[in-house]
Every structure is written in C-alpha cells, then in structure tokens.
Motif scaffolding. Sequence first.
Motif, PDB file in Angstrom:
ATOM      1  N   LEU A 109       0.812  -1.216   0.000  1.00  0.00           N
ATOM      2  CA  LEU A 109       0.000   0.000   0.000  1.00  0.00           C
ATOM      3  C   LEU A 109       0.847   1.269   0.000  1.00  0.00           C
ATOM      4  N   SER A 110       2.088   1.163   0.501  1.00  0.00           N
ATOM      5  CA  SER A 110       2.910   2.373   0.461  1.00  0.00           C
ATOM      6  C   SER A 110       3.585   2.548  -0.903  1.00  0.00           C
ATOM      7  N   GLY A 111       3.682   1.457  -1.699  1.00  0.00           N
ATOM      8  CA  GLY A 111       4.352   1.571  -2.993  1.00  0.00           C
ATOM      9  C   GLY A 111       3.416   1.713  -4.177  1.00  0.00           C
ATOM     10  N   ILE A 112       2.218   1.162  -4.036  1.00  0.00           N
ATOM     11  CA  ILE A 112       1.305   1.088  -5.177  1.00  0.00           C
ATOM     12  C   ILE A 112       0.658   2.453  -5.459  1.00  0.00           C
ATOM     13  N   LYS A 113       0.268   2.644  -6.716  1.00  0.00           N
ATOM     14  CA  LYS A 113      -0.450   3.881  -7.048  1.00  0.00           C
ATOM     15  C   LYS A 113      -1.917   3.648  -6.694  1.00  0.00           C
ATOM     16  N   LEU A 114      -2.238   4.004  -5.460  1.00  0.00           N
ATOM     17  CA  LEU A 114      -3.582   3.701  -4.940  1.00  0.00           C
ATOM     18  C   LEU A 114      -4.699   4.355  -5.748  1.00  0.00           C
ATOM     19  N   GLU A 115      -4.364   5.479  -6.387  1.00  0.00           N
ATOM     20  CA  GLU A 115      -5.412   6.175  -7.137  1.00  0.00           C
ATOM     21  C   GLU A 115      -5.919   5.336  -8.321  1.00  0.00           C
ATOM     22  N   ASN A 116      -5.147   4.310  -8.719  1.00  0.00           N
ATOM     23  CA  ASN A 116      -5.581   3.469  -9.845  1.00  0.00           C
ATOM     24  C   ASN A 116      -6.413   2.264  -9.415  1.00  0.00           C
ATOM     25  N   VAL A 117      -6.455   2.003  -8.121  1.00  0.00           N
ATOM     26  CA  VAL A 117      -7.077   0.764  -7.658  1.00  0.00           C
ATOM     27  C   VAL A 117      -8.598   0.800  -7.812  1.00  0.00           C
ATOM     28  N   LYS A 118      -9.109  -0.268  -8.461  1.00  0.00           N
ATOM     29  CA  LYS A 118     -10.560  -0.344  -8.682  1.00  0.00           C
ATOM     30  C   LYS A 118     -11.203  -1.418  -7.809  1.00  0.00           C
ATOM     31  N   LYS A 119     -10.382  -2.436  -7.513  1.00  0.00           N
ATOM     32  CA  LYS A 119     -10.944  -3.548  -6.737  1.00  0.00           C
ATOM     33  C   LYS A 119      -9.999  -3.882  -5.594  1.00  0.00           C
ATOM     34  N   PHE A 120     -10.545  -3.984  -4.392  1.00  0.00           N
ATOM     35  CA  PHE A 120      -9.709  -4.253  -3.226  1.00  0.00           C
ATOM     36  C   PHE A 120     -10.365  -5.351  -2.386  1.00  0.00           C
ATOM     37  N   VAL A 121      -9.682  -6.477  -2.286  1.00  0.00           N
ATOM     38  CA  VAL A 121     -10.193  -7.603  -1.500  1.00  0.00           C
ATOM     39  C   VAL A 121      -9.186  -7.905  -0.403  1.00  0.00           C
ATOM     40  N   LEU A 122      -9.626  -7.902   0.836  1.00  0.00           N
ATOM     41  CA  LEU A 122      -8.727  -8.145   1.967  1.00  0.00           C
ATOM     42  C   LEU A 122      -9.373  -9.165   2.905  1.00  0.00           C
ATOM     43  N   LEU A 123      -8.784 -10.346   2.980  1.00  0.00           N
ATOM     44  CA  LEU A 123      -9.337 -11.398   3.832  1.00  0.00           C
ATOM     45  C   LEU A 123      -8.367 -11.688   4.968  1.00  0.00           C
ATOM     46  N   CYS A 124      -8.756 -11.320   6.176  1.00  0.00           N
ATOM     47  CA  CYS A 124      -7.881 -11.502   7.338  1.00  0.00           C
ATOM     48  C   CYS A 124      -8.362 -12.688   8.157  1.00  0.00           C
ATOM     49  N   ASN A 125      -7.789 -13.843   7.878  1.00  0.00           N
ATOM     50  CA  ASN A 125      -8.221 -15.080   8.547  1.00  0.00           C
ATOM     51  C   ASN A 125      -7.294 -15.435   9.698  1.00  0.00           C
ATOM     52  N   TYR A 126      -7.203 -14.581  10.678  1.00  0.00           N
ATOM     53  CA  TYR A 126      -6.363 -14.903  11.840  1.00  0.00           C
ATOM     54  C   TYR A 126      -6.965 -14.259  13.079  1.00  0.00           C
ATOM     55  N   ASN A 127      -6.489 -14.724  14.219  1.00  0.00           N
ATOM     56  CA  ASN A 127      -6.964 -14.203  15.493  1.00  0.00           C
ATOM     57  C   ASN A 127      -5.785 -13.737  16.322  1.00  0.00           C
ATOM     58  N   ASP A 128      -6.081 -12.971  17.327  1.00  0.00           N
ATOM     59  CA  ASP A 128      -5.070 -12.598  18.321  1.00  0.00           C
ATOM     60  C   ASP A 128      -3.860 -11.881  17.738  1.00  0.00           C
ATOM     61  N   TYR A 129      -4.073 -10.968  16.851  1.00  0.00           N
ATOM     62  CA  TYR A 129      -2.940 -10.143  16.404  1.00  0.00           C
ATOM     63  C   TYR A 129      -3.247  -8.736  16.897  1.00  0.00           C
ATOM     64  N   GLU A 130      -2.528  -8.324  17.909  1.00  0.00           N
ATOM     65  CA  GLU A 130      -2.876  -7.124  18.667  1.00  0.00           C
ATOM     66  C   GLU A 130      -3.116  -5.869  17.792  1.00  0.00           C
ATOM     67  N   PRO A 131      -2.162  -5.475  16.942  1.00  0.00           N
ATOM     68  CA  PRO A 131      -2.386  -4.201  16.220  1.00  0.00           C
ATOM     69  C   PRO A 131      -3.398  -4.290  15.081  1.00  0.00           C
ATOM     70  N   HIS A 132      -4.031  -5.440  14.915  1.00  0.00           N
ATOM     71  CA  HIS A 132      -4.906  -5.672  13.759  1.00  0.00           C
ATOM     72  C   HIS A 132      -5.897  -4.529  13.484  1.00  0.00           C
ATOM     73  N   ASN A 133      -6.698  -4.200  14.499  1.00  0.00           N
ATOM     74  CA  ASN A 133      -7.781  -3.243  14.287  1.00  0.00           C
ATOM     75  C   ASN A 133      -7.271  -1.901  13.752  1.00  0.00           C
ATOM     76  N   LEU A 134      -6.268  -1.362  14.446  1.00  0.00           N
ATOM     77  CA  LEU A 134      -5.744  -0.056  14.038  1.00  0.00           C
ATOM     78  C   LEU A 134      -5.140  -0.093  12.639  1.00  0.00           C
ATOM     79  N   VAL A 135      -4.336  -1.128  12.413  1.00  0.00           N
ATOM     80  CA  VAL A 135      -3.627  -1.230  11.129  1.00  0.00           C
ATOM     81  C   VAL A 135      -4.614  -1.397   9.978  1.00  0.00           C
ATOM     82  N   VAL A 136      -5.527  -2.348  10.113  1.00  0.00           N
ATOM     83  CA  VAL A 136      -6.460  -2.624   9.011  1.00  0.00           C
ATOM     84  C   VAL A 136      -7.362  -1.406   8.767  1.00  0.00           C
ATOM     85  N   ARG A 137      -7.769  -0.776   9.843  1.00  0.00           N
ATOM     86  CA  ARG A 137      -8.579   0.446   9.705  1.00  0.00           C
ATOM     87  C   ARG A 137      -7.803   1.501   8.906  1.00  0.00           C
TER      88      ARG A 137
END
Lengths: 162, 200
Positions: B81-109
């Motif tokens: 996400l820091s390298g890609i040209k985000l302005e070109n992105v049309k489709k974004f799929v993010l599947l987070c299949n894990y538990n107990d990862y402390e910074p998850h909420n803040l980071v994914v948000r």
Amino acid sequence: MSSSVEAITVLSSDGDEFKITVSAAKLSKPLNWMLEDVCFSDDCDEVPTIEVNSKTLVKVIEYCEKHAPRANSGASDSDAEELKKWDIEFMKMDVKDILFHILMAANYLHMEGLYDLACQTAADLMKGMTVSQIRKIFHIKNDFSSEEQEQLRRQHPGCSFD
Amino acid sequence: MENSEFPSKKRTMEEVNDSINCLPEELLSLILSFLPTKEAVATSLSIKSWRKHWTFLTTINLNSNDFKDVTFFHQFVDNLLSGIKLENVKKFVLLCNYNDYEPHNLVVRGWINDVIDISKELEYLELHSEQPCVLPSHFSANELKVLKLSGQVLVEPRSDVNLPSLEALDLKSVRSASATRILVELISSRTLVKYLLLKF
C-alpha cells in the motif's frame, strides 16, 4: 452468406492448412469476417492466413468446435457442466504455452471465453509460486545482481523469493 | 510430427522462451490483475524490466492464508500500500483469517482508510476479518458499486456512510448492529441498492 459453405480453410502462420467449420468460426470476430469474405466472393481462391502458429491454431480450432454448439444455440445446465470439465482437460498444458500462445491467440482472435479461461488457468497454476519458481516456469534468466537481489528482498518483506 | 511442423523449432522456441518478457504491456497488466496480489508482485519482481509493474496494479486481492504468518502478511500489505499507485485501484479484496494479532484493528482500519481516501475509482471492496475491526467512521466512496463485509467487521454509531453508486451490498455474519447502521445510512441518503444479502 451462402448456406452451402460448411467449413473454410485457413492458413496458420507456419503455412499449414486447417479447416474450421462455419459455426465454430463464429466464435471469433476476425474469423467470422474472413468467413463472410470467403463466402461472398465466388471465384476467390485465396486462403486467408491467421497469424497464429500451427500448434496453437490446432488448439484454438479444437476449442471453437467444442464450444460452437453451445455458443450458437444455448444449452442446458448439464451441458455447461460437461463443458466445464472439458475446459479443464483442454487447458492441461504448460503455463508458459497458455500465457504466451493461447492467450495471445485469444486476444488476436477476439475470443473472450478462451481468453478468460486462459487467464484463470494461468492464475490458478501460478498460485503460491515464489519469484524463483516463476522465473523457472517462464525460463526467465535472473538479471538482478546479487546486491540488487538483496536490496529487493529488503524492499519487499513478506514476499517469497526462493 | 512436431518437427515437420516446426523446421527450426529448437531455435524458435528458445527465442519465444526468452521473449516472454516481451509480452505486450496491456496483456501483462491483465495477467497480473488475474493473479492473487502476492503472485502478481512475485511475477513483477522476477525480471528487471517488470520490477515496477506491481505499483500499477488495479486489482488487489489479499488473503492472509496465503502467507507464512500474520507478520509476513502485515509487512507485505504495508509495503504494497505504500508503494502502489492507490489512485488506480478499482478492486480491493482483503481477507484476514487470523486471530489474536494485537495491532490488527488499528492497522487494518488505516489500510481501509487509505484505500477509500485515495482510490477515487474504487468500485469493489471486500473485507473479511476474524477479529474485531472497526471501519473508518467517515466511510465515503463515490464510485463504489459492490461492498462485501463479513466476520467481525464493525461499524461505529454515528458513522458517516456515503456510497452514492452502491449497487450490491453483501453483509455476511456481520453483527446486526453494524449492518443496521450501514443500512440506515444508506436509506437516509436514498441510495438505491439493487442487490442485498444479509445473513446473521
């Protein structure tokens, strides 16, 4: 269009002759145009050339002949199921051949179905591959120096290289 | 048979093998968009002349299951996400299949925030989270046509949801309170959704 014509002859880029039925040729816009040209000109002996090599053209024609009945008339769900199975068998080839030959041919011949099938198959085959495995299947020579390679690894954490 | 068909086969095939990197740009981009993003990036990094190609991806498809562990997954997405040209992105799929990862909420948000903030042409957003993850409270995407949320994706009270182009909304196993908040916002902004799937 004359109804007496059932198949046309085309030349591959290698100069080999191939026959394709009228209904199968309809799956490709450029082939369909050629077909109309051939059918309308009575005294035309010229055999149209398709810029696809023989090995690939055999496969493309096989795909067209198989898919033609469904494309032209529509068919039941059981036919669709059978056709899906057939597609899987048909695509059992080297991923490099799929991407480089089938995909290029499907692009050139404006065949959306074959194009999507080739893309999806290649994507499935490449799933989980590392950078070096991808180089291997495409016969790509690694043109990064070892310093550049190290830099790339640092720049792309989480990416599998080996 | 093959030999008669291809008199100079050996040489020609070698040339073809070498010229795989000569695929037309548009075709390469299309192939990359069909691949899961992890493999798309790996393909892009396999040869020097392609090494920047991943920054032009328009389709992002990420599944934590495809990574060795959560840390690798997070490093990869951060870097992407820091390298890609985000302005070109049309489709974004993010599947987070894990538990107990402390910074998850803040980071994914933060990721979702960046995507909807910068990708002005975003048409498709799919988010699955096994552990609680709160959507940005200002959730606005003008071109978004499809929104799929599942698992522990939460919507805060008094969130500002603005999705004027939304056509399909798919809320699977999202908590009813969160689903209700989105629906109330959509109804009050008179967004006409053609396809709605709710499953609690």
